[in-house]
Design a protein around this motif. Structure first.
Motif, mmCIF file in Angstrom:
data_model
loop_
_atom_site.group_PDB
_atom_site.id
_atom_site.type_symbol
_atom_site.label_atom_id
_atom_site.label_comp_id
_atom_site.label_asym_id
_atom_site.label_seq_id
_atom_site.Cartn_x
_atom_site.Cartn_y
_atom_site.Cartn_z
ATOM 1 N N LYS A 99 26.472 20.465 36.624
ATOM 2 C CA LYS A 99 26.417 21.050 35.036
ATOM 3 C C LYS A 99 26.565 22.497 34.963
ATOM 4 O O LYS A 99 25.880 22.935 35.696
ATOM 5 N N GLU A 106 18.779 17.152 37.581
ATOM 6 C CA GLU A 106 18.161 16.804 35.977
ATOM 7 C C GLU A 106 18.364 15.512 35.719
ATOM 8 O O GLU A 106 17.640 14.862 34.943
ATOM 9 N N TYR A 107 19.098 14.790 36.403
ATOM 10 C CA TYR A 107 19.766 13.330 36.101
ATOM 11 C C TYR A 107 19.477 12.275 37.369
ATOM 12 O O TYR A 107 19.880 11.221 37.214
ATOM 13 N N GLN A 114 23.916 8.970 31.349
ATOM 14 C CA GLN A 114 23.037 10.125 30.641
ATOM 15 C C GLN A 114 23.786 11.471 31.171
ATOM 16 O O GLN A 114 23.844 12.230 30.292
ATOM 17 N N ALA A 115 24.114 11.556 32.263
ATOM 18 C CA ALA A 115 24.825 12.933 32.717
ATOM 19 C C ALA A 115 26.042 12.895 32.156
ATOM 20 O O ALA A 115 26.325 14.132 31.505
ATOM 21 N N ASP A 118 25.867 14.045 28.480
ATOM 22 C CA ASP A 118 25.312 15.566 28.366
ATOM 23 C C ASP A 118 26.454 16.281 28.783
ATOM 24 O O ASP A 118 26.320 17.569 28.641
ATOM 25 N N SER A 406 20.046 11.623 25.036
ATOM 26 C CA SER A 406 20.409 12.934 24.516
ATOM 27 C C SER A 406 22.007 12.803 24.843
ATOM 28 O O SER A 406 22.595 12.213 25.746
ATOM 29 N N ALA A 407 22.617 13.989 24.429
ATOM 30 C CA ALA A 407 24.055 13.985 24.413
ATOM 31 C C ALA A 407 24.553 15.568 24.025
ATOM 32 O O ALA A 407 23.718 16.314 23.320
ATOM 33 N N ARG A 408 25.754 15.785 24.488
ATOM 34 C CA ARG A 408 26.209 17.273 24.610
ATOM 35 C C ARG A 408 26.533 17.358 23.067
ATOM 36 O O ARG A 408 26.844 16.304 22.252
ATOM 37 N N GLU A 409 26.726 18.655 22.339
ATOM 38 C CA GLU A 409 26.862 19.036 21.226
ATOM 39 C C GLU A 409 28.251 18.162 20.440
ATOM 40 O O GLU A 409 28.147 17.823 19.400
ATOM 41 N N ARG A 412 27.057 14.465 19.752
ATOM 42 C CA ARG A 412 25.757 14.305 19.241
ATOM 43 C C ARG A 412 25.812 13.661 17.686
ATOM 44 O O ARG A 412 25.071 12.394 17.646
ATOM 45 N N THR A 453 32.654 7.636 26.845
ATOM 46 C CA THR A 453 31.477 8.056 25.733
ATOM 47 C C THR A 453 31.101 7.021 25.409
ATOM 48 O O THR A 453 29.722 6.712 25.379
#
Length: 477
Positions: A99, A106-107, A114-115, A118, A406-409, A412, A453
């Motif tokens: 990342k 983190e994952y 999930q990775a 994100d 959770s997800a990247r902007e 999201r 996604t």
């Protein structure tokens, strides 16, 4: 000899079909004579298809001789490498997550879906151990390349897995899904590097002059395209508007150099001498500081006499036969380890009961989620019955215990909208995973919501019991 790129046996005229397909439409003999260890080269799938004569060879069911892949298969492969299945990956096979172009843990517990959501990239080292198409291809390529292993990279949109770097191995980058932009820079900063000489790794920087120069190759790879890079060439890759999955087929040429094979062959014979003379330590004064040495001339004379004996012995033992035997023994060991590891994993997985929970039951059961699977929300009654009858909301120890969704902007907003819509529908008729993006109200919000996604979202929602598979549609549970 064929020049500074090294020697290659020119007696073989029957070329392996797998390797011929990998670099089609190029001629195998011409490739080894002109490009091998010398220059990067791109082989386009469209050129290979145009050069194909028979209908059987031009089948769309394969890409460069291996079955056409899918994003579902990609996530299945990542799940296996993560260790969520009943069979743990063999030693050497590991899932790494990057990342911001940095390795992250983190994952480790929440997993590859999930990775990717994100914005992180997933890399599997020695993916041939867990993914059968890679196993088959690596074994087939041995006829030309002796020993091949596969590292594979999955990168979401607008991302880059790792920084510019050079490798200690020759590689064939095979693009499987999506597109990825590559830059390969001219003039390797270290010619034909060994493992501790790879710039861009282990604190060894890439010279600024290399990155400032015009790239030797600056192109985008699509499905079926292949990029060959000899070891030492600095390169970098990134995704723009599409996610990417590629396989790096690696040939460990750093371990087969003239220097390594020659030294290994001679050392083995020296160590095997009956007297044990060459196992004795050199004179200790040879390693002492100058001021602490005894009579240096006397020591040097003794060393020179040993070197003369050594040179004579090398002339007797360093023969093509000895070098061939030494290299063959090393290759046999690596090939046997690869075959046995892959076979044990594949056979073990094939014989596991269908309902075997695996190391992470919540994530292992999500392999049934495909692009055609319909997703829907839970009613309170359904959730209660599922928890009571199947234990779906219970979380075991180990993998799968990471943070919630959770997800990247960039994705999201549509992600939240889709989940809210399906949860609000309760047990109404579900929506196919491939059509989740159609629920997003604006095209702008949906621009980054691709099939990868959608699959990652659907599988995570099933794993975390946020949504469920629409069992009423007759799909797998």
């Amino acid at each position: 000899s064929n020049g500074e790129g090294g020697c290659r046996d020119q007696t073989s005229v029957q070329h392996n079909d797998a390797f011929a397909q990998l670099i089609a439409p190029a001629d195998v003999g011409e490739f080894f004579a002109k490009s091998w260890q010398r220059e990067p080269k791109v082989f386009r799938q469209c050129d290979a298809a145009a050069a194909t004569l028979s209908a059987s060879q031009s089948s769309t069911a394969t890409v460069r001789g291996i079955p056409t892949h899918s994003w579902e298969g990609c996530l299945d492969m990542l799940t296996l490498a993560w260790g969520a299945s009943p069979m743990m990956p063999p030693p050497g096979c590991e899932l790494l997550v990057f990342k911001g172009r940095q390795l992250t843990h983190e994952y480790d517990w929440s997993g590859p879906c999930q990775a990717l959501l994100d914005g992180a990239s997933c890399v599997v080292n020695h993916a041939e151990y867990v993914w059968a198409p890679f196993t088959k291809l690596c074994l087939q390529l041995r006829q030309e390349l002796l020993h091949v292993y596969c590292n594979t990279y999955v990168t979401p949109q607008s991302s880059q897995a790792v920084r510019a770097h050079a490798d200690d191995r020759d590689v064939f980058v095979l693009q499987l899904l999506g597109h990825k932009h590559w830059r390969v820079y001219a003039k390797p900063p270290i010619l034909l590097p060994y493992p501790d000489e790879q710039v861009g790794k282990n604190g060894l920087p890439v010279p600024e002059s290399i990155l400032a120069a015009e790239p030797l190759i600056d192109c985008e790879l699509g499905p079926g395209d292949v990029l060959y890079m000899p070891r030492g060439f600095v390169h970098e890759a990134h995704c723009s508007t599409e996610a990417s999955w590629h396989a790096t087929l690696a040939v460990a040429t750093h371990d087969w150099t003239w220097a390594r094979v020659f030294a290994s062959s001679v050392a083995r014979h020296l160590d095997m001498e009956e007297s044990g003379h060459w196992r004795e330590a050199v004179p200790l004064s040879l390693g002492m500081p100058h001021h602490a040495r005894d009579d240096e001339k006397t020591v040097d004379k003794a060393v020179e006499l040993e070197l003369e004996r050594l040179v004579d012995l090398v002339k007797q033992t360093a023969t093509p036969k000895v070098m061939r035997e030494r290299l063959s023994a090393k290759l046999e060991m690596h090939n046997q380890t690869q075959e046995e590891g892959a076979a044990e994993f594949h056979q073990g997985l094939a014989t596991c009961p269908r309902d075997e929970p695996g190391a992470s039951p919540e994530h292992w059961r999500t392999r049934h989620v495909r692009l055609g699977t319909r997703m829907c929300g839970w009613t309170p009654e359904e959730r209660h019955e599922a928890a009571k009858g199947n234990g779906l909301t219970a979380k075991g120890k180990g993998k799968g215990k990471g943070p919630l969704l959770s997800a990247r902007e960039e994705v999201r907003k549509p992600l939240i909208f889709i989940v809210d819509e399906l949860q609000g529908c309760g047990s109404c008729e579900g929506v196919e995973v491939s059509k989740l993006v159609e629920a997003v109200p604006t095209l702008e919000d949906a621009a980054h919501f691709d099939d990868l996604t959608a699959l990652c979202l659907a599988r995570l929602c099933v794993a975390l019991d946020i949504l469920r598979i629409d069992h009423g549609r007759g799909l797998l549970t």
